[in-house]
Scaffold this active site. Structure first.
Site, mmCIF file in Angstrom:
data_model
loop_
_atom_site.group_PDB
_atom_site.id
_atom_site.type_symbol
_atom_site.label_atom_id
_atom_site.label_comp_id
_atom_site.label_asym_id
_atom_site.label_seq_id
_atom_site.Cartn_x
_atom_site.Cartn_y
_atom_site.Cartn_z
ATOM 1 C CG HIS A 377 44.927 -44.298 118.662
ATOM 2 N ND1 HIS A 377 45.080 -42.942 118.861
ATOM 3 C CD2 HIS A 377 44.123 -44.426 117.590
ATOM 4 C CE1 HIS A 377 44.370 -42.291 117.952
ATOM 5 N NE2 HIS A 377 43.778 -43.164 117.166
ATOM 6 C CE LYS A 568 49.228 -40.012 133.115
ATOM 7 N NZ LYS A 568 49.448 -39.513 131.778
ATOM 8 N NE ARG A 569 39.636 -45.314 131.957
ATOM 9 C CZ ARG A 569 38.547 -45.832 131.377
ATOM 10 N NH1 ARG A 569 37.778 -45.068 130.610
ATOM 11 N NH2 ARG A 569 38.208 -47.086 131.570
ATOM 12 C CE LYS A 574 46.566 -44.570 130.425
ATOM 13 N NZ LYS A 574 47.008 -43.614 129.399
ATOM 14 C CB THR A 678 46.700 -35.940 124.356
ATOM 15 O OG1 THR A 678 45.743 -36.755 125.022
ATOM 16 C CG2 THR A 678 46.914 -36.450 122.945
ATOM 17 C CE LYS A 682 44.290 -32.673 126.256
ATOM 18 N NZ LYS A 682 43.471 -33.838 126.592
HETATM 19 O O1 RUG Z 1 46.714 -44.962 125.102
HETATM 20 C C1 RUG Z 1 46.619 -44.105 123.976
HETATM 21 C C2 RUG Z 1 47.329 -42.790 124.257
HETATM 22 O O2 RUG Z 1 48.699 -43.010 124.447
HETATM 23 C C3 RUG Z 1 47.126 -41.837 123.091
HETATM 24 O O3 RUG Z 1 47.633 -40.567 123.390
HETATM 25 C C4 RUG Z 1 45.665 -41.727 122.739
HETATM 26 C C5 RUG Z 1 45.428 -40.884 121.513
HETATM 27 O O4 RUG Z 1 46.252 -41.276 120.472
HETATM 28 O O5 RUG Z 1 45.100 -42.999 122.514
HETATM 29 C C6 RUG Z 1 45.173 -43.849 123.651
HETATM 30 N N1 RUG Z 1 44.405 -45.063 123.378
HETATM 31 C C7 RUG Z 1 44.767 -46.179 122.764
HETATM 32 N N2 RUG Z 1 43.147 -45.203 123.739
HETATM 33 N N3 RUG Z 1 42.713 -46.361 123.373
HETATM 34 C C8 RUG Z 1 43.673 -46.994 122.778
HETATM 35 C C9 RUG Z 1 43.483 -48.391 122.295
HETATM 36 O O6 RUG Z 1 44.070 -48.648 121.120
#
Ligand code: RUG
Length: 833
Positions: A377, A568-569, A574, A678, A682
Site C-alpha cells: 500500500h 485524510k490523515r 499529502k 480512496t 468517495k
Molecule cells: O497511503 C495509502 C493510501 O494511498 C491507500 O489508498 C490506502 C489503501 O490502499 O492505504 C494507505 N496506507 C498505506 N495506509 N498505510 C499504508 C502503509 O503502508
C-alpha cells in the site's frame, strides 16, 4: 482451551434443534416484539425505565437476531461445500458504525423506523448512540472494511481476521488549536455487535529458544521452547451482504493472560506484582498504533502482529476438521496479506507444517508458497517494515531461523539466474545489514506470495519499476495491479440518501450492486431538470452537514458557499500545507488590497485530519490550520467570502456526512507518493469535482471522468523524479513567485500566532529550506488551477454537468470491482450462490 470440540453428535435432539434457524418476522409487529424481548430479557429493563444505551443495545441485538439465521446458514454451506475461502489478514479494520449498514443490508430500515416510532422512540437518536469502532488509522483499514462488505455482497466466502483493540484510533481534540489525544474507549458501553467465544481461545507462544537435535542420519530437528504465552479470545462480528442473505464473519482477537494472577505473590502482599503478567499479556491488544504509513518498529507492535496471525492461522486450520490433509490447504484458502503487518504469518505456517505436522522443508514450502498473496500500500521507503533481527530473535527465535532458511534458498534462485551479480544479491536479500541487521518484510512477502499487487495503476507500475524492481525482473508475472475501490452501500446509499434516491428514480436500483450502471446517468447531465434535482440533493446534503457540525462542533457552516474539502490523515506527503498556502494567499490578497473581496468566490474550506501523536511537524501543521481559521473566520474583511473549519476527530461517521456535501475534492499529494487514495473515489462518486495531481488513483479518475471534469495541476511523477535528481531548491520558488513569498511571509510575520514569530517558524523554514514533498514547486500551478475552479463554479449549469459526469463515470471505483479483480487475478475463488 483451543480444543473445545464443535459439531458433536448428540444422541437425542429435539426436532426444533434440527430445523433451520428462522429469523423473526420482518414486520413492524415482529420487530417490536423482538426489540422488547431484547430490552426486557437482555438489558433487564422495561421500556419505560430504559436508557438510550439500553434501547440502542436492544435494537442492535434485534438486528443481529435477524442476521443470525443467515449467518448460521452461511457457515453451514461453507463447511459442507468445502469451498475455497479468502482469509483476509489485516491489522486494521476501520468499520464505521454498524447499525445503519446492517439495517440496510437486511432491508430493515423502514420496519425498524416504524417499529421504534410505535414505541415512542427515534431510529436517528438510537443510531447516534453508537460509538464507531475505530480499529484502523485511515485508508488501509477502511479499505479492508470495504472489501469484506463487497465479498459478502458478492457471495464470496471470506473471513476477516484482525485484532480487537480495546482502544482504537485516539479521539482528537483541540486545545488552543493544538491536537490533544484522548483514549478511544469505544467499548465502555459495550459492543452489541460482537459475540465472544472465550472457550475457543487459542494459545500463542513467545520468546525462549530453539533446541536443535541432529539424529544419526544427520537430520536436524528444531524445537521451539517458548518462554511465555498469551491467549487469543475470538470475537465474531457479522458481515452481512447487501440484500443477499449471506453473512460472512469478521473474527477479531483479544489478548488475555493464561493466568490471571499469581496467588502466592498475591498472598504475600505484592498485589501489583501478582497481576503484572496479566497486564503484560493483555497489553497486546490494548491499543491500536496510531501511525499511518510510517510504522515505528516497536516490540509491542511485533507482538500484535504475531499474536493475531498465529491465532488466525490456527483457527483456520482447526476449522478444517481433524481429517483435513494440509497438503490441500491451497485449495481451501488464500491468505491475503494486507500490507506487511501480517507477513510473519509466512514463517508461522512453515513452523506449523514442519514442527507440528512433520512436513519436510520442501513439502512445507510447496504448500506455504501457494497460500499467500501480498498487497503493498505504499511507496514511501520508511513505510516498508523492517524488523530488527535482534528483536525478532528474542521474540520469535524459531521464526527467525525459518526466515533465514527461506532467504538462503531464495538467494540460491537469484544466484542461479544472475551468477556473478553480488550487488544484486545484497539488494534482494530478505536480510538487510543496514542500518542494523533486519528483516525486510515486504521482501519476505514478495518471495512467499503468489502475487504482489499495488493499489492503483501508477502505484503498481512504480512498485514494479522502482521499489521492487529486482523482484519484478525475476518474476514478472507475480506483479499485478488491483485498483482500490469503495463500497457504494456505505458511501452512497447510506451516506447520501438524497442522491441515491435521485439515481434510483432515474435508472432503477441495480447500481447499488453493479456500480458501472451509473453510466446510465451520463445522458442526464444534459437534462436541466435532472441537474436541478442533482443540485437540490447537494444543497440538502450541505444542510444536513451544517446541522451536524452545529451540534457536534459548534460550527456554523454557510450552505451557499462552494464547499472545498480536504480530509485524510495529516502527512507531509499529502500536502495539507499546499492547501493552506492557497487559503492564506487568498486572504493575503484581500487584506493587502490586491484583490477586491467582492470578486472572490465565496468558499468554505473544511479540513479533517489526525496526526500521529509523535509526528511533530504534522501537529504543527494542524496548529497552523486552526490558527489560520481563527483569524480568517473573525476578520470582517473577508466576511461572507472565506471560512476555514477544522472539526476535530475526523472519522468514518463524519466522512459519511461531509463527503456528500462537498463541491470540491482536494487530492493534492506529490505525484508518486499517494499509493491510491480512496477518499478521492468517495468524493467523485458523490458528485464533487477533484482538484488533484497525477498521483495514485487520481490518474484513473481523471482518465474516466475526462480532463474537462477534473482540475489537474502540478508535476507528474517523472517530473518529480527529474527535479529530485537535478537538485530541488525550494528557496528559489519562494524568491521567484511574489505571491508565494507574500503568503509565506504573512505566516512568518506572526499574523496567525498573535504576533509571535516562533510558533510557526518550523513550518515555514521547513518549506523554504527543505520541502521534501515539493509543495513550493507546485504552488503556482495549484493557484492557477484554483482560479480555474472559481471560473468553472461561476457557471452553475456547467459545474453541475461536470459533477454529474463524475458520478456517472466513476462506477469503476466500486470495491465490488476490486474484489472481482482479486478473484480473477489472484484468488481463483468462486462465488457460492
Ligand atoms: O497511503 C495509502 C493510501 O494511498 C491507500 O489508498 C490506502 C489503501 O490502499 O492505504 C494507505 N496506507 C498505506 N495506509 N498505510 C499504508 C502503509 O503502508
Amino acid at each position: 482451551i483451543g480444543i473445545h470440540k464443535r459439531g458433536v453428535q448428540f444422541p437425542q435432539t429435539h426436532p426444533l434443534a434440527l430445523a433451520p434457524v428462522t429469523p423473526p418476522p420482518p414486520t413492524v409487529d415482529g420487530f417490536v416484539k423482538e426489540f422488547l424481548h431484547e430490552l426486557n430479557t437482555d438489558q433487564g429493563v422495561a421500556l419505560s425505565r430504559s436508557s438510550i444505551n439500553d434501547q440502542y443495545t436492544a435494537l442492535a441485538h434485534t438486528v443481529r437476531n435477524y442476521l443470525t439465521a443467515r449467518w448460521l446458514e452461511t457457515g453451514r454451506k461453507q463447511r459442507e461445500g468445502h469451498t475455497k475461502s479468502v482469509a483476509y489478514l489485516s491489522a486494521e479494520y476501520l468499520l464505521g458504525r454498524q447499525l445503519g449498514n446492517n439495517l440496510l443490508a437486511a432491508n430493515l430500515n423502514d420496519v425498524a423506523r416504524k417499529a421504534l416510532e410505535s414505541c415512542g422512540l427515534s431510529l436517528d437518536t438510537l443510531r447516534a448512540q453508537e460509538v464507531e469502532p475505530g480499529l484502523g488509522n485511515g485508508g488501509l483499514g477502511r479499505l479492508a472494511a470495504c472489501f469484506i462488505d463487497s465479498l459478502a455482497t458478492m457471495n464470496v466466502p471470506c473471513v476477516g481476521y484482525g485484532i480487537r483493540y480495546e482502544y482504537g484510533i485516539f479521539r482528537q481534540t483541540f486545545v488552543n488549536g493544538e491536537q490533544v489525544e484522548q483514549p478511544d474507549s469505544w467499548l465502555a458501553l459495550g459492543n452489541p455487535w460482537e459475540i465472544a467465544h472465550p472457550e475457543a481461545a487459542v494459545k500463542v507462544n513467545f520468546g525462549g529458544r530453539v533446541e536443535t537435535v541432529t539424529d544419526e542420519a544427520g537430520v536436524a530437528t528444531s524445537t521451539w521452547v517458548p518462554e511465555w504465552n498469551v491467549l487469543g479470545v475470538p470475537y465474531n462480528i457479522m458481515v452481512p451482504g447487501y440484500l443477499n442473505g449471506r453473512v460472512n464473519t469478521l473474527r477479531l482477537w483479544s489478548a488475555q493472560a493464561t493466568q490471571a494472577f499469581d496467588l502466592s505473590i498475591f498472598n504475600a502482599g505484592d498485589y501489583a506484582q501478582a497481576v503484572r503478567a496479566q497486564t503484560f499479556a493483555e497489553n497486546i491488544s490494548k491499543v491500536l498504533y496510531p501511525e499511518d504509513s510510517t510504522p515505528q518498529g516497536k516490540e509491542l507492535r511485533l507482538q500484535q502482529q504475531y499474536f493475531f496471525v498465529a491465532c488466525s492461522l490456527r483457527d483456520f486450520i482447526d476449522n478444517q476438521g481433524e481429517d483435513f490433509d494440509l497438503r490441500d490447504l491451497p485449495e481451501r484458502v488464500i491468505f491475503q496479506l494486507n500490507d506487511t503487518h501480517p507477513v510473519i504469518a509466512v514463517p508461522e505456517l512453515m513452523r506449523i507444517l514442519i514442527d507440528e505436522r512433520g512436513f519436510d522443508w520442501n513439502d512445507a514450502w510447496a504448500i506455504t508458497s501457494k497460500c499467500f498473496a501480498y498487497t503493498c500500500h505504499t511507496l514511501l521507503p520508511e513505510a516498508l517494515e523492517v524488523w530488527s533481527v535482534e528483536l525478532l530473535g528474542r521474540l520469535l527465535p524459531r521464526h527467525l531461523e525459518i526466515i533465514y532458511r527461506i532467504n538462503t534458498e531464495f538467494l540460491e534462485v537469484v544466484r542461479e539466474r544472475w551468477p556473478d551479480d553480488y550487488l544484486r544479491l545484497g539488494r534482494m536479500s530478505i536480510v538487510t545489514e543496514y542500518p542494523e541487521r533486519g528483516i525486510r518484510m515486504a521482501y519476505l512477502a514478495t518471495v512467499a506470495g503468489i502475487k504482489v499487487n499495488g493499489v492503483a495503476a501508477l502505484h503498481s507500475q512504480l512498485l514494479r519499476d522502482k521499489v521492487l524492481n529486482d523482484f519484478a525482473e525475476l518474476w514478472p508475472d507475480k506483479f499485478i495491479n488491483v485498483t482500490n475501490g469503495v463500497t457504494p452501500r456505505r458511501f452512497m446509499k447510506l451516506a447520501n440518501p438524497h442522491l441515491s434516491d435521485l439515481i434510483t428514480d432515474t435508472i432503477g436500483t441495480g447500481w447499488v450492486t453493479d456500480l458501472e450502471r451509473l453510466e446510465e446517468l451520463a445522458p442526464y447531465a444534459d437534462d436541466a431538470d435532472f441537474r436541478a434535482a442533482f443540485r437540490e440533493a447537494k444543497h440538502a446534503n450541505k444542510i444536513r452537514l451544517r446541522d451536524r457540525l452545529r451540534v457536534r462542533d459548534g460550527i456554523e457552516l454557510p450552505t451557499d458557499h462552494m464547499l472545498d474539502v480536504m480530509v485524510k490523515r495529516l502527512h507531509e506527503y499529502k500536502r495539507q500545507t499546499l492547501k493552506l498556502l492557497h487559503i492564506v494567499s487568498l486572504y493575503e490578497q484581500i487584506i493587502s488590497g490586491k484583490v477586491d473581496a467582492a470578486d472572490v468566490t465565496p468558499r468554505t474550506f473544511v479540513f479533517g485530519a489526525k496526526a500521529a501523536p509523535g509526528y511533530r511537524m504534522a501537529k504543527n501543521i494542524i496548529h497552523l490550520i486552526n490558527n489560520v481559521g481563527e483569524v480568517v473566520n473573525n476578520d470582517p474583511a473577508v466576511e461572507g467570502r472565506l471560512k476555514v473549519f477544522f472539526p476535530a476527530n475526523y472519522n468514518v461517521t463524519l466522512a459519511e456526512r461531509l463527503i456528500p456535501a462537498a463541491d470540491l475534492s482536494e487530492q493534492i499529494s506529490l505525484a508518486g507518493m499517494e499509493a491510491s487514495g480512496t477518499g478521492n473515489m468517495k468524493f467523485a462518486l458523490n458528485g464533487a469535482i477533484t482538484i488533484g495531481t497525477d498521483d495514485g488513483a487520481n490518474v484513473e479518475i481523471r482518465k474516466l471522468v475526462g480532463d474537462d471534469n477534473f482540475f489537474l495541476f502540478g508535476m507528474d511523477e517523472p517530473q518529480v523524479a527529474a527535479l529530485g535528481a537535478k537538485g530541488y531548491h525550494p528557496g528559489e520558488y519562494y524568491e521567484s513567485d511574489p505571491r508565494l513569498k507574500a503568503t509565506l511571509d504573512l505566516i512568518a510575520s506572526g499574523t496567525f500566532s498573535n504576533g509571535d514569530h516562533q510558533t510557526f517558524e518550523p513550518v515555514v523554514s521547513n518549506l523554504v529550506h527543505n520541502d521534501r514533498f515539493m509543495a513550493l514547486a507546485d504552488f503556482t500551478s495549484y493557484i492557477e488551477a484554483q482560479a480555474k475552479v472559481d471560473a468553472a463554479y461561476a457557471d452553475t449549469e456547467a459545474w453541475t454537468r461536470s459533477a454529474i459526469l463524475n458520478v456517472a463515470r466513476c462506477g469503476f471505483f466500486s470495491s465490488d470491482r476490486s474484489m472481482k479483480d482479486y478473484i480473477k487475478l489472484i484468488w481463483g475463488t468462486n462465488p457460492v450462490l
